[in-house]
Design an enzyme around this catalytic site. Structure first.
Site, PDB file in Angstrom:
ATOM      1  CE  LYS A 203      32.095 -53.672 124.695  1.00 37.35           C
ATOM      2  NZ  LYS A 203      33.521 -53.365 124.961  1.00 37.35           N
ATOM      3  NE  ARG A 243      31.996 -47.416 129.168  1.00 37.85           N
ATOM      4  CZ  ARG A 243      31.247 -47.491 128.067  1.00 37.85           C
ATOM      5  NH1 ARG A 243      30.958 -48.683 127.547  1.00 37.85           N
ATOM      6  NH2 ARG A 243      30.803 -46.400 127.468  1.00 37.85           N
TER       7      ARG A 243
END
Length: 268
Positions: A203, A243
């Site tokens: 991210k 994740r």
């Protein structure tokens, strides 16, 4: 939890696994690399992404989940739509992972209660086209804690057993860069003893942290080592799952943490 985006527009791997054979092969590969669950998503939630019709989402995800399930690979469904959640569970998914925590679809809570599966409730304030402007907090940890508590209360009121609920702080969702770090550093304050899923993989807030000369921090692939660092710290903190895009690196990190902890047992 290995990420399998069967979308044309996800921020890191969009378009790579839109064909059924490629998606199934990738899911099997993630499982072989050590992922306990393959999280299948048919709608991108990257910043600026627009919604896709529910029937198109189901066309993308249901055949993949069915094929993986028939191959003995455990799956979860990454969706904000109750109808897709139901179709995915009927195809073999064992967990519903909703980035809106049940806010995007009023039918989600009752659907999950009826399906009797685990539910990942992420902290969420708005859809991808609007979320960045809502990165406004006086105290991000306290506010996320309160908003997650409200989601848990609403889910329980709808019939979802509290033990079925997993919390996700929503890294990158209405949290552009600096708002993410306190949520990782102070997990106990918002998790309140519940299971936690951390989804930091590749991210942009990781890109901001590693930005320096010679590093293309805007390239999601350049954030992989930073992702593994977060996985290591999350495992040390005892989270339920991470994740990730790279399951092998994550499994290695978790095993190192496990060996480190095991070596310390019994010491004064």
């Amino acid at each position: 939890m290995g990420i399998l985006n069967v979308t044309p527009d996800s921020f890191s791997d969009g378009g790579m696994f839109v064909q059924l054979d490629a998606a199934v092969a990738r899911g099997v590969e993630l499982a072989q690399d050590g992922a306990d669950l393959i999280d299948v998503g048919g709608e991108s939630t990257r910043p600026g992404a627009v919604r896709v019709p529910v029937d198109e989402e189901q066309r993308r995800v249901v055949p993949v989940i069915r094929a993986l399930s028939q191959s003995g690979v455990a799956t979860s469904i990454d969706t904000m739509n109750a109808a897709t959640a139901r179709a995915a569970v009927e195809a073999g998914a064992s967990i519903v992972n909703d980035v809106s925590g049940g806010l995007a679809d009023p039918a989600m809570a009752a659907t999950v209660a009826d399906l009797d599966v685990d539910f990942v409730a992420m902290h969420w304030r708005a859809h991808s086209t609007q979320m960045d402007r809502l990165d406004r907090y006086e105290d991000v940890v306290a506010e996320v804690a309160a908003e997650l508590d409200a989601r848990v209360a609403a889910l329980v009121a709808a019939g979802v057993p509290e033990g079925r609920i997993v919390l996700d702080p929503g890294l990158g969702f209405a949290k552009v860069t600096d708002s993410n770090w306190p949520l990782l550093a102070r997990m106990d304050e918002w998790a309140r003893g519940r299971r936690v899923l951390v989804g930091a993989s590749r991210k942009r807030f990781l890109g901001a942290a590693i930005a320096r000369r010679g590093v293309d921090a805007a390239d999601p692939a350049a954030r992989e080592h930073a992702t593994t660092a977060v996985t290591t710290l999350a495992a040390a903190a005892g989270v339920w799952a991470v994740r990730v895009h790279d399951a092998r690196a994550a499994v290695d990190a978790v095993r190192v943490v496990s060996a480190w902890h095991a070596a310390g047992f019994g010491r004064g």
